[in-house]
Scaffold this active site. Structure first.
Site, PDB file in Angstrom:
ATOM      1  N   LYS A 139     133.130 125.799  23.605  1.00 27.56           N
ATOM      2  CA  LYS A 139     132.932 126.165  22.167  1.00 27.56           C
ATOM      3  C   LYS A 139     131.432 126.468  22.067  1.00 27.56           C
ATOM      4  CE  LYS A 139     136.442 123.447  19.732  1.00 27.56           C
ATOM      5  NZ  LYS A 139     136.663 122.569  18.948  1.00 27.56           N
ATOM      6  N   HIS A 142     127.374 124.951  17.868  1.00 25.46           N
ATOM      7  CA  HIS A 142     127.317 124.866  16.433  1.00 25.46           C
ATOM      8  C   HIS A 142     126.293 124.472  15.849  1.00 25.46           C
ATOM      9  CE1 HIS A 142     128.916 124.417  12.302  1.00 25.46           C
ATOM     10  NE2 HIS A 142     129.679 125.589  12.486  1.00 25.46           N
ATOM     11  N   HIS A 145     125.573 120.761  15.613  1.00 24.48           N
ATOM     12  CA  HIS A 145     124.814 119.800  16.930  1.00 24.48           C
ATOM     13  C   HIS A 145     123.423 119.844  16.864  1.00 24.48           C
ATOM     14  CE1 HIS A 145     129.184 120.920  18.434  1.00 24.48           C
ATOM     15  NE2 HIS A 145     129.010 119.702  18.492  1.00 24.48           N
TER      16      HIS A 145
END
Length: 579
Positions: A139, A142, A145
């Site tokens: 992923k 983001h 994070h």
């Protein structure tokens, strides 16, 4: 140098109260400065002496304060002692204050200022393992994070600066049912060519697509469960695809970490502990801690009454492990491998219950060191959107911060000619992100505001960087004013004394930060320092002053710059010399 004054006052108190002077060291605190008025330098709250049994806990507090103040006498260090409301105030000889405070900034050890304080003698030293960032592989990184990454980095930097041996660990979410979904989904929606061109973007698209499909397609859910079972049983085709996803992700993440100025000593992950997780389950079984629920899952009963009113699931009904099973295995393995004295997990507050259960089960297994494990939770960031307003990936946020900072720098007349303006804009933009995040309590959610974050005048990361660059410029232009010995009587103006008195608080601020692991104490200290420096820039010119005055002021600015530099580095900010 605050230690010299604390020790002198503590000795005075020790003699008056017939106690060891050591008991007073931590009770004394430096008084925050005020721009327009002279204030005492140290204070001692009487309640501290009452709670420690040195003074009676009953009786009139003010009377006790005045009685004790009357017993203490001034000397060459303390020139005035007075009783305030419940506190005793100590005013230090100003010339001695200047002499002792500017002394450390004359040599090569000025970067150690405040770090050898006796306030730290009760802090736990040894090996600290900090687990932070910990995104899920396959992923994109983001924006959410960002908080775990920069908070964990601050804690690791702080612990290291105070003499701990720090192990920085990134514990990747690289196992679990989501990889069943991704593995099954890649077979149907994946494209190897797109994976080469833009790997994480393509995996993100596949993940979105397969989740959408799984919502109404039971076959897809079953395919996902089947793929994860293949992973747990080490079937080569599934493992090969998973390894490819993991390598791609770590490569991409390292690029983002480099931009943030963050590094890790160990890249670990849930996958490292899949086999050990089964061993933990067997251990729980042998200790009689494992129960079977009505749904066929394996659980640990955590209820005080043993009535299964509060349980933690450690195995699914099909025998596959969960996040907590792997976390238990990871904690035990880390203790064996690294022999840490404390372990700190940095994740958002939604995981508070998970860590409470984790520590409870570790203790139930007889691991007393679980008491030295700590979860540092943080709140959510609201409103962190780029101009397009879509899902916010961290690289988009970093690009946006750099672009906006570059634009601001080009609009500002005082901007210097820079060799690499993009690199400077990047560092300043990241410091703005960090300071906006760190100004309040970590547990609070906060609203992200691009405009406020990038202001050069307010209490922002840009203001810190601007002050640092301005100090570097002043020191470079006046290099000839550097001297081994300076006359302390030339720094007795209110503006100079305010800076030096403020620097007295640096070790206290670091001590407070080490106790509660909150960066806001250091942020507020550095912002206040920058305001005091801005005033000194106007009122204490180096250029054009007589040689001895210039030398004394140069030393003052050098000391302020040194503390600002070191404080920024602990926060995870790379100071810039020009902007």
């Amino acid at each position: 140098m605050a230690c010299f004054f604390r020790r002198s006052i503590a000795a005075k108190l020790g003699r008056a109260l017939q106690q060891s002077e050591d008991v007073f060291i931590n009770a004394l605190s430096a008084v925050p400065v005020f721009k327009k008025q002279s204030s005492p330098v140290f204070k001692l709250p009487i309640t501290v002496l009452q709670s420690s049994g040195i003074l009676p806990s009953t009786g009139d507090i003010q009377q006790q304060t005045e009685n004790l103040a009357h017993q203490l006498h001034q000397d060459s260090v303390v020139e005035e002692i007075s009783a305030g409301p419940g506190v005793i105030n100590f005013k230090i000889n100003r010339k001695l204050l200047v002499q002792k405070m500017v002394e450390p900034f004359g040599g090569e050890e000025d970067d150690k200022f405040g770090l050898n304080s006796e306030l730290f003698k009760d802090l736990k030293r040894g090996t600290t393992l900090v687990e932070y960032s910990s995104p899920n592989i396959a992923k994109k990184f983001h924006a959410g994070h960002l908080r775990s990454t920069i908070i964990g980095n601050f804690i690791a930097n702080l612990k290291q600066s105070l003499g701990n041996n720090v192990i920085r660990m990134n514990y990747l979410g690289d196992w679990g049912m989501q990889f069943g979904l991704l593995g099954a989904g890649f077979g149907q929606f994946g494209c190897k060519e797109k994976l080469k061109q833009n790997p994480l973007q393509h995996l993100f698209e596949v993940y979105v697509e397969v989740n959408r499909e799984a919502e109404h397609n039971e076959d897809m859910k079953e395919a996902a469960r089947d793929f994860f079972r293949q992973l747990e049983h080490h079937e080569s085709e599934a493992v090969s695809l998973w390894k490819q996803f993991r390598e791609i992700t770590v490569d991409e993440y390292q690029h983002v970490y480099k931009r943030l100025g963050v590094h890790f000593d160990v890249y670990s992950g849930e996958s490292f502990h899949q086999d050990q997780a089964q061993t933990v389950v067997q251990l729980l079984q042998s200790r009689g801690l494992l129960k079977t629920s009505e749904r066929g899952t394996s659980v640990v009963d955590l209820s005080p009454a043993g009535d299964m009113s509060s349980v933690c699931t450690v195995l699914r009904s099909d025998g596959t492990t969960l996040y907590i099973t792997r976390d238990l295995a990871a904690a035990i393995d880390r203790k064996e491998r690294f022999q840490f004295d404390e372990m700190i997990y940095v994740t958002d507050k939604s995981q508070a219950n998970h860590f409470q259960q984790l520590f409870q089960i570790l203790l139930a297994l007889g691991h007393s060191w679980a008491d030295r494990c700590q979860h540092v939770p943080f709140g959510l960031v609201r409103g962190m959107k780029t101009r397009s307003g879509e899902v916010v990936f961290l690289e988009d946020v970093l690009d946006e911060a750099r672009a906006r900072m570059l634009h601001n720098m080009r609009q500002t007349k005082t901007t210097k000619e820079l060799e690499n303006p993009e690199d400077t804009a990047e560092k300043v933009g990241i410091s703005a992100l960090i300071i906006q995040d760190f100004k309040g309590p970590l547990l609070s959610d906060y609203k992200f505001d691009w405009e406020r974050m990038l202001q050069a005048q307010g209490d922002t990361g840009v203001f810190l960087q601007y002050t640092h660059a301005r100090l570097c410029s002043l020191l470079e232009r006046n290099e000839g004013a550097q001297a081994d010995v300076v006359d302390p009587s030339l720094l007795l103006e209110h503006t100079s004394l305010n800076i030096l008195q403020h620097l007295l608080r640096y070790d206290e601020v670091l001590c407070q930060s080490a106790q509660d692991l909150q960066p806001r104490h250091l942020v507020n200290f550095l912002l206040k320092l920058c305001h005091l420096i801005a005033l000194a820039h106007r009122e204490l010119p180096v250029k054009g002053s007589s040689q001895d005055v210039a030398q004394a002021r140069f030393r003052l600015f050098r000391g302020a710059c040194s503390v600002l530099t070191n404080g920024m580095k602990i926060l995870g900010i790379t100071p810039v010399d020009k902007m």
